[in-house]
Design an enzyme around this catalytic site. Structure first.
Site, PDB file in Angstrom:
ATOM      1  N   HIS A  79       0.850  -1.193   0.000  1.00  0.00           N
ATOM      2  CA  HIS A  79       0.000   0.000   0.000  1.00  0.00           C
ATOM      3  C   HIS A  79       0.884   1.242   0.000  1.00  0.00           C
ATOM      4  CE1 HIS A  79      -3.168   2.808   1.120  1.00  0.00           C
ATOM      5  NE2 HIS A  79      -4.009   1.861   0.759  1.00  0.00           N
ATOM      6  N   ASP A  87      -7.926  -5.323   0.077  1.00  0.00           N
ATOM      7  CA  ASP A  87      -8.410  -6.222  -0.981  1.00  0.00           C
ATOM      8  C   ASP A  87      -8.013  -7.677  -0.763  1.00  0.00           C
ATOM      9  OD1 ASP A  87      -7.666  -3.442  -2.938  1.00  0.00           O
ATOM     10  OD2 ASP A  87      -9.682  -4.284  -2.731  1.00  0.00           O
TER      11      ASP A  87
HETATM   12  C1  SDX Z   1      -6.263  -0.025  -2.855  1.00  0.00           C
HETATM   13  O1  SDX Z   1      -4.482   4.506  -2.029  1.00  0.00           O
HETATM   14  C2  SDX Z   1      -5.434   3.895  -1.394  1.00  0.00           C
HETATM   15  O2  SDX Z   1      -5.830   4.277  -0.324  1.00  0.00           O
HETATM   16  C3  SDX Z   1      -6.009   2.684  -2.124  1.00  0.00           C
HETATM   17  C4  SDX Z   1      -7.001   1.838  -1.332  1.00  0.00           C
HETATM   18  C5  SDX Z   1      -8.278   2.588  -1.048  1.00  0.00           C
HETATM   19  O3  SDX Z   1      -8.954   2.226  -0.084  1.00  0.00           O
HETATM   20  O4  SDX Z   1      -8.634   3.464  -1.868  1.00  0.00           O
HETATM   21  O5  SDX Z   1      -6.416   1.446  -0.108  1.00  0.00           O
HETATM   22  C6  SDX Z   1      -7.404   0.601  -2.111  1.00  0.00           C
HETATM   23  O6  SDX Z   1      -6.072   0.302  -3.988  1.00  0.00           O
HETATM   24  C7  SDX Z   1      -5.370  -0.994  -2.134  1.00  0.00           C
HETATM   25  C8  SDX Z   1      -4.169  -1.487  -3.023  1.00  0.00           C
HETATM   26  C9  SDX Z   1      -4.687  -2.629  -3.921  1.00  0.00           C
HETATM   27  N1  SDX Z   1      -3.642  -3.016  -4.907  1.00  0.00           N
HETATM   28  C10 SDX Z   1      -2.985  -4.184  -4.818  1.00  0.00           C
HETATM   29  O7  SDX Z   1      -3.139  -4.992  -3.913  1.00  0.00           O
HETATM   30  C11 SDX Z   1      -2.056  -4.468  -5.998  1.00  0.00           C
HETATM   31  C12 SDX Z   1      -0.718  -5.008  -5.494  1.00  0.00           C
HETATM   32  N2  SDX Z   1      -0.039  -3.910  -4.785  1.00  0.00           N
HETATM   33  C13 SDX Z   1       0.967  -3.156  -5.559  1.00  0.00           C
HETATM   34  O8  SDX Z   1       0.612  -2.969  -6.894  1.00  0.00           O
HETATM   35  C14 SDX Z   1       1.432  -1.910  -4.785  1.00  0.00           C
HETATM   36  O9  SDX Z   1       1.724  -2.321  -3.517  1.00  0.00           O
HETATM   37  C15 SDX Z   1       0.560  -0.689  -4.716  1.00  0.00           C
HETATM   38  C16 SDX Z   1       0.089  -0.241  -6.056  1.00  0.00           C
HETATM   39  C17 SDX Z   1      -0.645  -0.939  -3.854  1.00  0.00           C
HETATM   40  C18 SDX Z   1       1.375   0.432  -4.073  1.00  0.00           C
HETATM   41  O10 SDX Z   1       2.381   0.742  -4.957  1.00  0.00           O
HETATM   42  P1  SDX Z   1       3.512   1.837  -4.608  1.00  0.00           P
HETATM   43  O11 SDX Z   1       3.189   2.575  -3.355  1.00  0.00           O
HETATM   44  O12 SDX Z   1       3.744   2.639  -5.842  1.00  0.00           O
HETATM   45  O13 SDX Z   1       4.757   0.935  -4.248  1.00  0.00           O
HETATM   46  P2  SDX Z   1       5.845   0.465  -5.293  1.00  0.00           P
HETATM   47  O14 SDX Z   1       5.183  -0.115  -6.487  1.00  0.00           O
HETATM   48  O15 SDX Z   1       6.813   1.578  -5.477  1.00  0.00           O
HETATM   49  O16 SDX Z   1       6.524  -0.741  -4.482  1.00  0.00           O
HETATM   50  C19 SDX Z   1       7.669  -0.522  -3.631  1.00  0.00           C
HETATM   51  C20 SDX Z   1       8.445  -1.851  -3.679  1.00  0.00           C
HETATM   52  C21 SDX Z   1       8.847  -2.246  -5.101  1.00  0.00           C
HETATM   53  O17 SDX Z   1       9.988  -3.069  -5.016  1.00  0.00           O
HETATM   54  P3  SDX Z   1      11.463  -2.394  -5.254  1.00  0.00           P
HETATM   55  O18 SDX Z   1      11.402  -1.654  -6.577  1.00  0.00           O
HETATM   56  O19 SDX Z   1      11.687  -1.478  -4.068  1.00  0.00           O
HETATM   57  O20 SDX Z   1      12.411  -3.579  -5.275  1.00  0.00           O
HETATM   58  O21 SDX Z   1       7.604  -2.924  -3.222  1.00  0.00           O
HETATM   59  C22 SDX Z   1       7.388  -3.860  -4.272  1.00  0.00           C
HETATM   60  C23 SDX Z   1       7.731  -3.138  -5.565  1.00  0.00           C
HETATM   61  O22 SDX Z   1       8.162  -4.062  -6.556  1.00  0.00           O
HETATM   62  N3  SDX Z   1       5.970  -4.239  -4.205  1.00  0.00           N
HETATM   63  C24 SDX Z   1       5.524  -5.481  -4.370  1.00  0.00           C
HETATM   64  C25 SDX Z   1       4.124  -5.388  -4.162  1.00  0.00           C
HETATM   65  N4  SDX Z   1       3.783  -4.109  -3.904  1.00  0.00           N
HETATM   66  C26 SDX Z   1       4.936  -3.396  -3.937  1.00  0.00           C
HETATM   67  N5  SDX Z   1       6.132  -6.642  -4.650  1.00  0.00           N
HETATM   68  C27 SDX Z   1       5.348  -7.745  -4.746  1.00  0.00           C
HETATM   69  N6  SDX Z   1       4.001  -7.745  -4.555  1.00  0.00           N
HETATM   70  C28 SDX Z   1       3.360  -6.582  -4.264  1.00  0.00           C
HETATM   71  N7  SDX Z   1       2.020  -6.565  -4.084  1.00  0.00           N
END
Ligand code: SDX
Length: 429
Positions: free
Chosen positions: A306, A363
């Site tokens: 998140h 989720d």
């Molecule tokens: C919602 O914003 C809100 O409030 C949203 C929400 C709401 O109520 O409105 O809470 C609802 O959208 C919840 C999120 C649902 N999405 C998912 O579950 C999809 C999977 N999650 C990821 O796509 C991600 O965690 C996000 C999109 C939720 C957040 O992305 P960020 O903040 O841009 O983080 P990032 O992509 O920069 O990740 C940082 C690191 C990265 O690794 P490095 O480059 O540092 O090596 O964490 C890793 C990412 O690769 N990472 C994950 C991961 N999420 C982040 N690796 C594996 N699995 C994951 N789910």
């Protein structure tokens, strides 16, 4: 004179006023930065940028705190109803008995959609995703209220709010009925909000249908937990579209489209699809964890991570608990819940997830609950939309009534050709 921060650029100092809230992040007011320094700021994904002041929802991502108008969601989830929480978010206070009755009556009274709108469904293929239908039907609602679309007229806004809150529920249920070839079930206004939705979803004309009160209570809790989340992607979309003075229906329709993405509200559908794949692969959660950690693999652990929560998502904790309670009450055993729990256990003990502070989000378990409520997987993000609707409305209304009225228009750092000339077709290679 408010406190300022000093910014030095090439030896010249600029004063940026500090902006304090009632709790949480404080900010630097950069509204004069470009005019005074010729510089803008760059913050892709807006992870460090405040778009507005808001009094609706407070999140502390490090402590796992989420409060609607100051009230913890853990309290609202067990003590309130979705209708009451909607009122709280939209009007800024818990309703009195009379206010709640009047609000509930309006929701009951406005549950039908114009009969002509039923024909819209005939144009969609049965495979159409319900989110595509929902966003277009909500935008089309504007055609039936041509005299109530002025976002600057509080009376017209108050006229529309119960209509969109009530009719979106009907539109969602009708979409489901159409997708399975069953006749739509008209709302029964004697029923409360969630009961009426379940009735429209699962009743058939040929049989009596009684709503299970425990199922309705679980749905109430789920919708409360989804009701708002400050400046998330879809709410920011509603605010940005609304800032052009687009009407409430158009702004909400845009929010629905933003929520559809698998990185956002679409994640609840993606989680269950991911769990199904793991189940088909013999429940091998270690393989899923390895794939999620592999930078060369686009696979993400859906429902994990998140932008704001760098600790547990308080909603996930409540939903996980609700899963256990409802499944045992309904005497159900869902292998996907076992897989989800093993996946969580594995991830929370893996340095990759721990170091990046990746925890289950709202989720991760919600799809398992929707399965227990017999809601089909392609309707999960529609359910998220139903829940988030009061939050979208509250922010849209706050922006118009408290904001500075300016259209949202970010700037950019240009990286393209500085100057080029037109080359006739005959001279291009
Ligand atoms: C919602 O914003 C809100 O409030 C949203 C929400 C709401 O109520 O409105 O809470 C609802 O959208 C919840 C999120 C649902 N999405 C998912 O579950 C999809 C999977 N999650 C990821 O796509 C991600 O965690 C996000 C999109 C939720 C957040 O992305 P960020 O903040 O841009 O983080 P990032 O992509 O920069 O990740 C940082 C690191 C990265 O690794 P490095 O480059 O540092 O090596 O964490 C890793 C990412 O690769 N990472 C994950 C991961 N999420 C982040 N690796 C594996 N699995 C994951 N789910």
């Amino acid at each position: 004179m408010s406190e300022t921060a000093e910014l030095k650029i090439k030896g010249k100092a600029y004063q940026l006023p500090l902006v304090e809230g009632s709790i949480g992040d404080s900010g630097l007011d950069i509204r004069k930065l470009r005019a005074e320094s010729g510089h803008i700021t760059l913050d892709s994904g807006f992870g460090n940028t405040g778009a507005c002041r808001s009094a609706i929802t407070y999140i502390d991502g490090d402590k796992g705190i989420l409060r609607y108008r100051g009230i913890p969601i853990e309290e609202l989830a067990v003590k309130s109803t979705f209708v009451e929480t909607s009122y709280l978010l939209i009007h800024g206070h818990l309703p009195t008995k009379q206010e709640l009755e009047e609000f509930s009556d309006k929701l009951r009274y406005h549950s039908l959609i114009h009969e002509d709108m039923l024909h819209f469904y005939d144009g969609y293929p049965s495979t159409a995703h319900p989110m595509a239908i929902l966003s277009s039907m909500v935008c089309s609602l504007s055609a039936y209220y041509p005299d109530s679309l002025d976002p600057k007229d509080p009376e017209q806004v108050e006229h529309l709010i119960p209509r969109v809150l009530s009719k979106i529920r009907t539109i969602a249920a009708y979409s489901y009925k159409k997708s399975i070839g069953q006749p739509v079930i008209y709302p029964k206004n004697a029923l409360r909000y969630c009961e009426n939705f379940l009735y429209m979803m699962f009743a058939v004309p040929s049989e009596p249908y009684e709503v299970d009160p425990e199922v309705a209570a679980a749905l109430n809790m789920l919708l409360i937990l989804h009701a708002d989340h400050e400046q998330n992607c879809s709410t920011s979309t509603v605010r940005l579209v609304g800032s052009s003075d687009a009407n409430l229906f158009a702004s909400i329709a845009a929010g629905i489209c933003a929520l559809w993405g698998p990185k956002h509200g679409g994640a609840n559908q993606a989680v269950v699809e991911m769990l199904e794949v793991i189940r088909k692969n013999g429940g091998d959660v270690k393989a899923a964890i390895a794939a999620a950690k592999d930078r060369d693999n686009p696979f993400r652990l859906m429902g994990f991570g998140h932008r704001v929560y760098k600790n547990f998502d308080p909603r996930a904790a409540v939903i996980k608990d609700l899963c256990d309670k409802l499944l045992s009450r309904l005497n159900l055993h869902d292998p996907l819940l076992d897989i989800a729990k093993r996946l969580e256990e594995e991830a929370l003990n893996d340095p990759y997830f721990v170091d990046r502070k990746l925890f289950p989000n709202v989720d991760f378990y919600s799809g398992v609950l929707y399965r227990a409520l017999n809601i089909p997987v392609n309707m999960y993000t529609v359910m998220f939309s139903l829940g988030r609707l009061p939050g979208w409305i509250a922010h849209w209304k706050e922006m118009h009534q408290e904001g500075d009225g300016r259209i949202g228009r970010p700037r950019q750092i240009y990286t393209g050709e500085t100057k080029a000339s037109y080359v006739p077709l005959s001279e291009r290679v």
